[in-house]
Design a protein around this motif. Structure first.
Motif, PDB file in Angstrom:
ATOM      1  N   ASP A   1       0.825  -1.208   0.000  1.00  0.00           N
ATOM      2  CA  ASP A   1       0.000   0.000   0.000  1.00  0.00           C
ATOM      3  C   ASP A   1       0.858   1.256   0.000  1.00  0.00           C
ATOM      4  OD1 ASP A   1      -2.338  -1.418  -0.063  1.00  0.00           O
ATOM      5  OD2 ASP A   1      -2.707  -1.300   2.095  1.00  0.00           O
TER       6      ASP A   1
ATOM      7  N   ASP B   1      -4.500  -0.925 -11.680  1.00  0.00           N
ATOM      8  CA  ASP B   1      -5.952  -0.733 -11.637  1.00  0.00           C
ATOM      9  C   ASP B   1      -6.497  -0.800 -10.220  1.00  0.00           C
ATOM     10  OD1 ASP B   1      -6.095  -0.541 -14.445  1.00  0.00           O
ATOM     11  OD2 ASP B   1      -6.148  -2.728 -14.635  1.00  0.00           O
ATOM     12  N   GLY B   2      -5.679  -0.379  -9.249  1.00  0.00           N
ATOM     13  CA  GLY B   2      -6.129  -0.335  -7.863  1.00  0.00           C
ATOM     14  C   GLY B   2      -6.238  -1.682  -7.181  1.00  0.00           C
ATOM     15  N   ARG B   3      -5.711  -2.734  -7.795  1.00  0.00           N
ATOM     16  CA  ARG B   3      -5.819  -4.062  -7.208  1.00  0.00           C
ATOM     17  C   ARG B   3      -4.947  -4.195  -5.966  1.00  0.00           C
ATOM     18  NH1 ARG B   3      -5.339  -5.371 -12.743  1.00  0.00           N
ATOM     19  NH2 ARG B   3      -3.141  -5.903 -12.460  1.00  0.00           N
ATOM     20  N   GLN B   4      -5.438  -4.889  -4.961  1.00  0.00           N
ATOM     21  CA  GLN B   4      -4.666  -5.183  -3.766  1.00  0.00           C
ATOM     22  C   GLN B   4      -3.664  -6.297  -4.080  1.00  0.00           C
ATOM     23  OE1 GLN B   4      -4.832  -3.562  -0.664  1.00  0.00           O
ATOM     24  NE2 GLN B   4      -6.022  -2.141  -1.940  1.00  0.00           N
TER      25      GLN B   4
ATOM     26  N   GLN C   1       2.921   1.372 -11.928  1.00  0.00           N
ATOM     27  CA  GLN C   1       2.928  -0.065 -11.661  1.00  0.00           C
ATOM     28  C   GLN C   1       3.585  -0.881 -12.771  1.00  0.00           C
ATOM     29  OE1 GLN C   1       1.859  -0.931  -8.549  1.00  0.00           O
ATOM     30  NE2 GLN C   1       1.673   1.302  -8.444  1.00  0.00           N
TER      31      GLN C   1
ATOM     32  N   ARG D   1       2.356   1.819  -3.384  1.00  0.00           N
ATOM     33  CA  ARG D   1       1.361   2.317  -4.325  1.00  0.00           C
ATOM     34  C   ARG D   1       1.038   3.783  -4.065  1.00  0.00           C
ATOM     35  NH1 ARG D   1      -1.865  -1.490  -3.727  1.00  0.00           N
ATOM     36  NH2 ARG D   1      -3.233  -0.566  -2.149  1.00  0.00           N
ATOM     37  N   SER D   2       0.993   4.187  -2.811  1.00  0.00           N
ATOM     38  CA  SER D   2       0.634   5.569  -2.479  1.00  0.00           C
ATOM     39  C   SER D   2       1.742   6.549  -2.808  1.00  0.00           C
ATOM     40  CB  SER D   2       0.275   5.681  -0.990  1.00  0.00           C
ATOM     41  OG  SER D   2       1.425   5.514  -0.175  1.00  0.00           O
TER      42      SER D   2
ATOM     43  N   ASP E   1       0.558   4.708 -14.202  1.00  0.00           N
ATOM     44  CA  ASP E   1       0.164   4.553 -12.802  1.00  0.00           C
ATOM     45  C   ASP E   1       1.306   4.105 -11.902  1.00  0.00           C
ATOM     46  OD1 ASP E   1       0.512   1.905 -13.518  1.00  0.00           O
ATOM     47  OD2 ASP E   1      -1.546   1.279 -13.058  1.00  0.00           O
TER      48      ASP E   1
END
Length: 398
Positions: free
Chosen positions: A77, A221-224, A315, A80-81, A313
């Motif tokens: 997390d 795509d915001g996936r955990q 990623q 990603r942030s 993004d």
């Protein structure tokens, strides 16, 4: 007549290129630092060419990184942030006449996207017949995402995470070969502004390198995701770092310009979870650095990085096949920068530029430093004598 018109247009293009770069973006995603301790005690920077090994060693010992290792900090997390939102477009830059200083142009940006503010010197180390500062800007080359899963050879590329006084940010980096430890390198090459706040600033903290980030493609795509999915080869914490002395003395985490001609840095890393194992052994290889690579021999330069600002993004590992690099210079006394067409955005800073070396194998010849907004091209420092001295000093640190 047609030839003179073409020459005039070419000269205008070169002037615009220099002026645009005065308002270019330092391509670091996330929050940058403006605080910290002074980079004092740097000595006579004009004498750097005459520094010997003892001078570099003394300077390095005076400016050591004391990096705090926080094992649980860089969770999926948190990684990603660290990606930045879209930057604010800078105002239209001023242009400069041939062989005259460009007007200082100030670029505005969001709090998490560094911009460049500098006076561009309209000259290069090898100006063309018109006296103009640099080549016309390269045509935009769209970045291409590497398909998942990444092949083993791309594991040398990864993301650098760090904390500044104002928050987290992200850059890109490349595992480079260490001649002092063949086959067992722990060295990562990146941009100086990814590691240190520059003049009046200090080293960033909690600096870590994640090679082969998101190699399997689980993130996006915001996936955990789990830690194993985004950091399949571990989190490698910096225990030593060096940037160019000019960056400490002149750098600004929201500014580019002449200091960008020295915008390189290097870290030495270790993974507490893999005691006794080197980074090179874990990723399966490293990239040698080609110092003082002649520009006329760089016929096909490819830049790699993890851009994090729209439409990217952060990623995915992206690349730009930039071809033969153009020239760019703010200060004719400093190594002329390389520039290639590329649409990568913030977050790609520090990413390695590779070309075919004299032995026919890939070699690192530069790193992403700055570029315009909207993204169309990137500029990186030529890795000349000082970069080589900085690198040699790092390899000899205890």
């Amino acid at each position: 007549m047609a030839a003179s018109v073409a020459a005039a247009r070419s000269a205008a293009g070169r002037r615009v290129f220099a002026a645009v770069l005065a308002a270019g973006l330092a391509l670091t995603a996330g929050c940058a630092s403006s605080g910290g301790h002074s980079g004092g005690g740097l000595g006579d920077l004009g004498n750097l060419r005459h520094w010997g090994a003892a001078d570099w060693s003394h300077w390095a010992q005076q400016h050591l990184l004391h990096n705090a290792v926080a094992q649980d900090l860089w969770s999926p997390d948190a990684m990603r942030s660290a990606a930045a939102p879209a930057p604010t477009a800078p105002p239209a830059p001023a242009t400069a006449g041939p062989s005259t200083p460009a007007t200082t142009a100030t670029a505005s940006a969001t709090a998490s996207t560094a911009t460049a503010t500098a006076t561009a010197t309209a000259a290069t180390a090898s100006p063309d017949a018109t006296g103009d500062p640099s080549d016309p800007p390269p045509a935009a080359v769209p970045a291409v995402a590497e398909p998942h899963p990444y092949p083993a050879g791309l594991a040398v590329f990864g993301k650098i995470f760090a904390k500044s006084p104002r928050g987290m940010y992200v850059c890109s980096g490349t595992v480079v070969s260490d001649p002092q430890h063949p086959g067992r390198s722990n060295l990562v090459w990146t941009a100086g502004h990814c590691l240190h706040g520059g003049k009046g600033g200090d080293w960033y903290q909690n600096i870590a390198f994640v090679p082969d980030y998101n190699a399997a493609g689980a993130a996006g795509d915001g996936r955990q995701t789990t830690l194993a999915q985004v950091a399949p080869l571990g989190r490698w914490w910096a225990n030593s770092a060096l940037v160019a002395p000019q960056w400490m003395a002149e750098g600004n985490d929201t500014a580019g310009g002449a200091v960008s001609q020295y915008d390189s840095g290097i870290i030495r890393v270790a993974d507490p979870d893999l005691p006794g194992k080197s980074l090179e052994e874990e990723v399966g290889g490293s990239v040698p650095i080609w110092f003082d690579a002649p520009r006329d021999r760089l016929t096909a330069v490819t830049a790699y990085g993890y851009p994090a600002v729209h439409p990217f993004d952060g990623q995915q590992l992206e690349r730009c096949d930039g071809g033969h690099p153009a020239r760019l210079s703010y200060d004719p006394t400093r190594p002329t920068m390389l520039a290639i067409g590329c649409t990568m955005t913030a977050g790609s800073s520090g990413g390695g530029w590779l070309a075919t070396g004299s032995d026919g194998k890939p070699a690192l010849v530069s790193n992403t430093s700055i570029g315009p907004n909207p993204a169309a091209w990137l500029a990186g420092p030529a890795l000349a004598e000082q970069a080589q001295q900085m690198f040699t000093t790092m390899t000899r640190l205890p």
